[in-house]
Scaffold this motif. Structure first.
Motif, PDB file in Angstrom:
ATOM      1  N   ARG A 154       8.129 -12.666  21.493  1.00 15.41           N
ATOM      2  CA  ARG A 154       7.819 -13.603  22.581  1.00 15.41           C
ATOM      3  C   ARG A 154       8.168 -15.016  22.137  1.00 15.41           C
TER       4      ARG A 154
ATOM      5  N   HIS B   9       9.017  -4.691  22.172  1.00 11.82           N
ATOM      6  CA  HIS B   9       8.478  -6.043  22.391  1.00 11.82           C
ATOM      7  C   HIS B   9       6.955  -5.920  22.234  1.00 11.82           C
TER       8      HIS B   9
ATOM      9  N   MET C 246       5.455 -10.459  27.544  1.00 13.45           N
ATOM     10  CA  MET C 246       6.881 -10.794  27.656  1.00 13.45           C
ATOM     11  C   MET C 246       7.111 -12.007  28.545  1.00 13.45           C
ATOM     12  N   ASN C 247       8.102 -12.809  28.201  1.00 12.76           N
ATOM     13  CA  ASN C 247       8.645 -13.802  29.124  1.00 12.76           C
ATOM     14  C   ASN C 247       9.911 -13.184  29.712  1.00 12.76           C
ATOM     15  N   ARG C 248       9.757 -12.505  30.844  1.00 18.99           N
ATOM     16  CA  ARG C 248      10.917 -11.857  31.465  1.00 18.99           C
ATOM     17  C   ARG C 248      11.931 -12.913  31.892  1.00 18.99           C
TER      18      ARG C 248
ATOM     19  N   ARG D  65      17.938 -18.406  26.247  1.00 19.90           N
ATOM     20  CA  ARG D  65      18.343 -17.138  26.865  1.00 19.90           C
ATOM     21  C   ARG D  65      19.845 -16.882  26.654  1.00 19.90           C
TER      22      ARG D  65
ATOM     23  N   ALA E  42      13.838  -4.556  29.664  1.00 20.62           N
ATOM     24  CA  ALA E  42      12.421  -4.268  29.371  1.00 20.62           C
ATOM     25  C   ALA E  42      11.965  -2.986  30.064  1.00 20.62           C
ATOM     26  N   ASP E  43      12.482  -2.724  31.250  1.00 15.46           N
ATOM     27  CA  ASP E  43      12.048  -1.558  32.021  1.00 15.46           C
ATOM     28  C   ASP E  43      13.072  -0.417  31.967  1.00 15.46           C
TER      29      ASP E  43
ATOM     30  N   SER F  68      13.974   1.118  26.406  1.00 16.37           N
ATOM     31  CA  SER F  68      12.715   0.439  26.099  1.00 16.37           C
ATOM     32  C   SER F  68      11.613   1.422  25.704  1.00 16.37           C
TER      33      SER F  68
ATOM     34  N   ASP G 107      15.503  -9.495  29.473  1.00 13.85           N
ATOM     35  CA  ASP G 107      15.670  -9.338  30.922  1.00 13.85           C
ATOM     36  C   ASP G 107      14.890  -8.120  31.412  1.00 13.85           C
ATOM     37  N   SER G 108      14.491  -8.172  32.689  1.00 13.39           N
ATOM     38  CA  SER G 108      13.660  -7.085  33.225  1.00 13.39           C
ATOM     39  C   SER G 108      14.364  -5.738  33.172  1.00 13.39           C
TER      40      SER G 108
END
Ligand code: CP
Length: 315
Positions: free
Chosen positions: A223, A262, A266-268, A241, A277-278, A282, A273-274
């Protein structure tokens, strides 16, 4: 086999055998957590206080769940609703709580060294749930368990840790834990957020994210602590970024089976990036799941466990 130390302050000093014992015990507790009634009587009669002086979602709730799953009595303390606001010191707070006859303290504190300090002035078992930029041992242990589950081994695994290495207790504990288990660690981030002489920790420094990703079997994305930007330690969130963010495009250039981790929160859209992360690489939510089992393992072993997992084999 038992742990040598009475407390868990950091991962320095833990042997490969001790870390393996914690991970193996956590794996046994994962089986308990799959049962219809995910509870064992192992810590019945023990009283544990969760002393949180800093915000937390994952660590606090997973410790509390771990304590409940082990049948311990647990009490939660948050500094915002305590006599700390009236000026009571950490030592007085902790000694007064201990006077109520407790067995273990789980502490998160902004000051590095607070758990070690408590271990010197209390007779209870102390577990560090994150102290300043020093250590977050149970986070590193749950990261190790997640990696071991995914790959089946840790020795020789190449793990890149990306972000603010200088201020990260997660990075520091991961570097120690991974090194003990024989993994190869790379670090990548802005030069202003890289500890001086970080190579002395046995890591390889990658100035470019593309080079770190090309080598890595797993990437642990840290983070970005946005307050650091105000201190001028990195130029803008957008530039961070652009230079270090884990984007879909960058992931496409990494190893085909690379694992993305992570510690949260999180700071998406900044460090990750989302869609990464998703996405399918992941294991971020598996890390959270493993947090409960790892904390059960640490509580159990520090409570003076014998080799047999009492209560786990029952039912
Ligand atoms: N990973 C972690 O320590 O998250 P929390 O701050 O929510 O506990």
């Amino acid at each position: 086999m038992q742990l040598q130390s009475r407390h868990l302050i950091d991962l320095e000093g833990l042997t490969e055998g001790e870390i393996t014992l914690i991970l193996d015990t956590a794996s046994s507790f994962k089986e308990v957590l799959e049962r219809p009634i995910p509870k064992v009587p192992t810590l019945r009669g023990k009283t544990i206080v969760n002393l949180f002086f800093e915000p937390s979602t994952r660590t606090r709730i997973s410790f509390e769940l771990a304590e409940k799953r082990l049948s311990a009595d647990s009490v939660n303390f948050t500094s915002a609703s305590s006599s700390v606001l009236k000026g009571e010191t950490l030592k007085d707070t902790a000694r007064n709580i201990e006077a109520m006859k407790i067995d273990m303290v789980v502490i998160r504190h902004a000051a590095a060294g607070a758990p070690l300090f408590l271990s010197q002035c209390l007779s209870s078992v102390i577990i560090n749930a994150g102290d300043g930029a020093h250590a977050h041992p149970t986070q590193a242990l749950l990261d190790l368990l997640t990696l071991r589950e995914r790959f089946g081994f840790l020795s020789g695994l190449k793990v890149a840790i990306v972000g603010d290495i200088e201020h990260s207790r997660v990075a520091r504990s991961n570097i120690h834990g991974l090194a003990v288990m024989g993994a190869k660690v790379g670090v990548c981030g802005p030069a202003t957020l890289m500890p001086r002489e970080v190579e002395r920790l046995g890591v390889t420094v990658y100035p470019r994210i593309e080079d770190a990703l090309a080598e890595a079997d797993a990437v642990n994305v840290l983070r970005i602590q946005l307050e650091r930007q105000k201190k001028g330690l990195f130029p803008t969130v957008r530039e961070y970024r652009n230079l270090f963010g884990i984007t879909r495009r960058r992931l496409d250039e990494a190893k085909r089976d690379v694992v993305i981790m992570h510690p949260g929160p999180m700071n998406r859209g900044i460090e990750i990036d989302s869609d990464v992360a998703d996405g399918s690489h992941s294991v971020i939510l598996q890390q959270v799941t493993n947090g409960v089992a790892v904390r059960m393992s640490v509580l159990y072993l520090l409570a003076g466990a014998r080799t047999k997992l009492e209560g786990v084999e029952q039912e």
